[in-house]
Write a protein that holds these residues in place. Structure first.
Motif, PDB file in Angstrom:
ATOM      1  N   GLU B  41      30.047  27.227  23.122  1.00 11.71           N
ATOM      2  CA  GLU B  41      31.246  26.343  22.616  1.00 11.71           C
ATOM      3  C   GLU B  41      32.413  26.894  22.219  1.00 11.71           C
ATOM      4  O   GLU B  41      33.536  26.188  22.446  1.00 11.71           O
ATOM      5  N   GLU B  42      32.393  28.115  21.702  1.00  8.58           N
ATOM      6  CA  GLU B  42      33.503  28.885  21.274  1.00  8.58           C
ATOM      7  C   GLU B  42      34.052  29.748  22.020  1.00  8.58           C
ATOM      8  O   GLU B  42      35.175  30.397  21.638  1.00  8.58           O
ATOM      9  N   THR B 127      35.298  34.304  17.636  1.00  3.96           N
ATOM     10  CA  THR B 127      35.727  33.470  18.625  1.00  3.96           C
ATOM     11  C   THR B 127      37.225  33.381  18.904  1.00  3.96           C
ATOM     12  O   THR B 127      38.012  33.790  18.040  1.00  3.96           O
ATOM     13  N   ALA B 128      37.680  32.569  19.975  1.00  4.62           N
ATOM     14  CA  ALA B 128      38.874  32.250  19.953  1.00  4.62           C
ATOM     15  C   ALA B 128      39.289  31.382  18.767  1.00  4.62           C
ATOM     16  O   ALA B 128      40.349  31.457  18.566  1.00  4.62           O
ATOM     17  N   ARG B 129      38.362  30.662  18.103  1.00  2.00           N
ATOM     18  CA  ARG B 129      38.748  29.902  17.064  1.00  2.00           C
ATOM     19  C   ARG B 129      38.530  30.255  15.569  1.00  2.00           C
ATOM     20  O   ARG B 129      39.177  29.877  14.556  1.00  2.00           O
ATOM     21  N   SER B 130      37.626  31.313  15.471  1.00  2.00           N
ATOM     22  CA  SER B 130      37.171  31.679  14.289  1.00  2.00           C
ATOM     23  C   SER B 130      36.375  33.292  14.208  1.00  2.00           C
ATOM     24  O   SER B 130      36.192  33.604  15.177  1.00  2.00           O
TER      25      SER B 130
END
Lengths: 81, 147
Positions: B41-42, B127-130
């Motif tokens: 998902e991430e 990840t790209a987000r966190s």
């Protein structure tokens, strides 16, 4: 005595290790001493159930004596494998 | 016993060959390899593994020695990496060699269960987000009870 921090405990306290002169007799007393120093320590040690401790590189518990302790490490539950 | 804690990649094939060779009276070699899993998902960019130099080596050696005592093993192998790993990279492997497969399988599972919760490693998924520390699972802690 050398105090080491790993993972988010290290991040929360803002350093990987420090040297401390302490009269604390147990790990729990050492934790109380650290908590009273600054907010970031109080925050890192606010929930002991989320923490693990090693004395002289052996896993132990917070009631453990610090007699003969040269190195105490605090860290979250381990995630190896 | 061969215990390696290292940043560099290892070659699974080479390690299995080395581990399997040189033993007589061994009828079973079990190996397990752990791989960095993607977080779909991430999109996992990197898994960072931190460890406690000194304690890591002694904790792994103690686990392997306990396994050697408890099961009829000719040899045990533990390799665990630290540092920054990409999805698909090998994180770790264990190997057990025995006369019979039951001991080899059980001892390998024992080593894996202990590695999960008692070896001083901490994983962080970036990840790209966190960037998040991987939380220990109750299941992993509970898995120790059967030993």
């Amino acid at each position: 005595m050398d105090i080491l921090y790993f993972a988010w405990v290290r991040e929360r306290i803002g350093r990987p290790r420090e040297t401390l002169d302490t009269n604390a007799a147990t790990v729990a007393e050492l934790v109380e001493e650290l908590k009273s120093r600054e907010d970031r320590y109080a925050a890192a040690f606010s929930d002991l159930s989320a923490l693990r401790v090693a004395v002289n590189q052996e896993l132990t518990d917070f009631d453990a004596s610090l007699e003969g302790a040269r190195e105490v490490a605090f860290f979250p539950p381990m995630t190896g494998g | 016993m061969r215990i390696l804690v290292q940043e560099d990649p290892f070659d699974v094939g080479e390690e299995v060959s080395r581990f399997s060779a040189g033993h007589q009276d061994v009828g079973a070699v079990v190996t397990f390899t752990g791989v960095v899993r993607d977080v779909p998902e991430e999109r996992l960019k990197v898994m960072e593994i931190e460890h406690y130099p000194g304690m890591t080596e002694s904790a792994l050696a103690e686990m392997a020695a306990t396994a050697m005592d408890r099961w009829s093993l000719a040899d045990a192998l533990v390799i665990h990496r630290y540092g920054r790993l990409a999805p698909g990279e090998m994180i770790m492997m264990v190997g057990t060699a025995s006369k019979h497969r039951k001991d080899a399988f059980e001892a390998a599972e024992y080593l894996m269960d202990f590695l999960k919760s008692r070896a001083p490693f901490w994983k962080r998924e970036i990840t790209a987000r966190s960037a998040q520390w991987v939380a220990a699972k109750d299941d992993d802690e509970n898995a120790l009870k059967r030993w």
